[in-house]
Motif scaffolding. Structure first.
Motif, PDB file in Angstrom:
ATOM      1  N   GLU A  48       0.615  -1.046  -0.021  1.00  0.00           N
ATOM      2  CA  GLU A  48       0.361  -0.180  -0.094  1.00  0.00           C
ATOM      3  C   GLU A  48       1.405   1.299  -0.272  1.00  0.00           C
ATOM      4  O   GLU A  48       0.036   2.606  -0.674  1.00  0.00           O
ATOM      5  CB  GLU A  48      -0.860   0.194   1.397  1.00  0.00           C
ATOM      6  N   GLU A  58       2.024   1.646  -3.693  1.00  0.00           N
ATOM      7  CA  GLU A  58       1.363   2.651  -4.958  1.00  0.00           C
ATOM      8  C   GLU A  58       0.366   3.565  -4.187  1.00  0.00           C
ATOM      9  O   GLU A  58       0.074   4.306  -4.789  1.00  0.00           O
ATOM     10  CB  GLU A  58      -0.086   1.001  -4.192  1.00  0.00           C
ATOM     11  N   GLU A  99      -1.409   2.341  -8.564  1.00  0.00           N
ATOM     12  CA  GLU A  99      -1.676   0.455  -8.102  1.00  0.00           C
ATOM     13  C   GLU A  99      -1.513  -0.686  -9.003  1.00  0.00           C
ATOM     14  O   GLU A  99      -0.942   0.027 -10.184  1.00  0.00           O
ATOM     15  CB  GLU A  99      -3.655   0.414  -8.329  1.00  0.00           C
ATOM     16  N   ARG A 117      -4.531  -8.552  -7.485  1.00  0.00           N
ATOM     17  CA  ARG A 117      -4.101  -7.081  -8.527  1.00  0.00           C
ATOM     18  C   ARG A 117      -4.100  -7.929  -9.790  1.00  0.00           C
ATOM     19  O   ARG A 117      -3.563  -7.325 -10.835  1.00  0.00           O
ATOM     20  CB  ARG A 117      -2.985  -6.755  -7.793  1.00  0.00           C
TER      21      ARG A 117
END
Length: 271
Positions: free
Chosen positions: A138, A141, A146, A197
């Protein structure tokens, strides 16, 4: 449409392609890598190549012929033998998934992908059993966006500088015993997030996509179970930027194989 996608890949790498329409296409022409730095991300195979401690053998190269032949010309040839999983190698999904792709069945678009590099070298330096956490993903990102589907995620731990010293790299050099290993890798929750993802592969500069003390190899189970590839003992990850590069990872094309040696080429935009 797949050819169109491949053409866009080549264009992103600074190559010139020729496209007629979606149903028929001319071969790519005028390919140029002048604006790319080519990086070899693989260790060579030889006497010092590291394999999993329980491997029954290591890389073996036997001379068949070397020297001037009866015909008066120089000729050399060798036989070689090695386990699938050692050195810089690919884990086909079949490695930990009964229904996963075998080596020769892996689609090519899983082997030519954008590269994403997550750097946990500082954390690994402080804790050699460190595992990538969801918070690490995270945080990456939040800075870079992302992680895109279809990319290969490479986890840089800094362990490459320890190759090929088995004690420093694996945490133990006892032949035949894999119960005392210590090195960093992916954590289960982070691996599950990356699979969500839609990544094509997980790579790392250590011996496994599971950390050294693992007994259940849960990251392998999660990743290979989703037909995601593993790339282990990757070299020189410090040469790749966090985003913007591509990699080509072509393994030996072995029928029904669970993996094998792989030459990984990094394509890094110059400048």
């Amino acid at each position: 449409m797949k050819w169109i996608t491949s053409s866009l890949v080549l264009l992103s790498l600074g190559c010139t392609v020729s496209v007629s329409d979606e149903r028929a296409a001319e071969p790519a022409a005028g390919l140029s890598f002048a604006d790319l730095e080519l990086v070899d991300l693989s260790w060579s195979y030889g006497e010092d190549t590291l394999f999993w401690p329980t491997a029954m053998q290591k890389f073996d190269l036997k001379e068949v012929a070397y020297g001037i032949s009866k015909g008066g010309y120089f000729y050399s040839a060798y036989d070689f033998c090695a386990p699938e999983h050692g050195g810089t190698h690919l884990d086909a999904p079949r490695h930990f998934s009964e229904n996963g792709w075998t080596s020769e069945a892996i689609p090519l678009d899983r082997l030519l992908t954008p590269a994403v590099v997550l750097d946990i070298s500082a954390e690994a330096s402080a804790d050699r059993d460190y595992r990538l956490a969801v918070g690490d993903v995270e945080a990456w990102e939040a800075e870079h966006g992302e992680i895109p589907a279809g990319s290969t995620v490479y986890l840089r731990t800094g362990w490459g500088e320890r190759w090929p010293d088995a004690m420093r790299y694996l945490g133990d050099d006892t032949v035949g015993d894999a119960t005392k290993l210590h090195f960093p890798s992916y954590g289960e929750a982070a691996a599950r997030l990356l699979v969500e993802r839609g990544v094509a592969a997980l790579g790392i500069d250590t011996a496994s996509i599971d950390y050294g003390p693992s007994e259940d190899f849960i990251v392998h189970q999660v990743v290979n179970g989703a037909n995601v590839i593993g790339l282990e003992n990757v070299a020189k990850l410090e040469r790749l930027p966090p985003t913007g590069a591509w990699t080509v990872a072509l393994p030996m094309k072995t029928d029904n194989g669970s993996g094998g040696p792989v030459r990984i080429l990094g394509l890094v935009p110059a400048g």
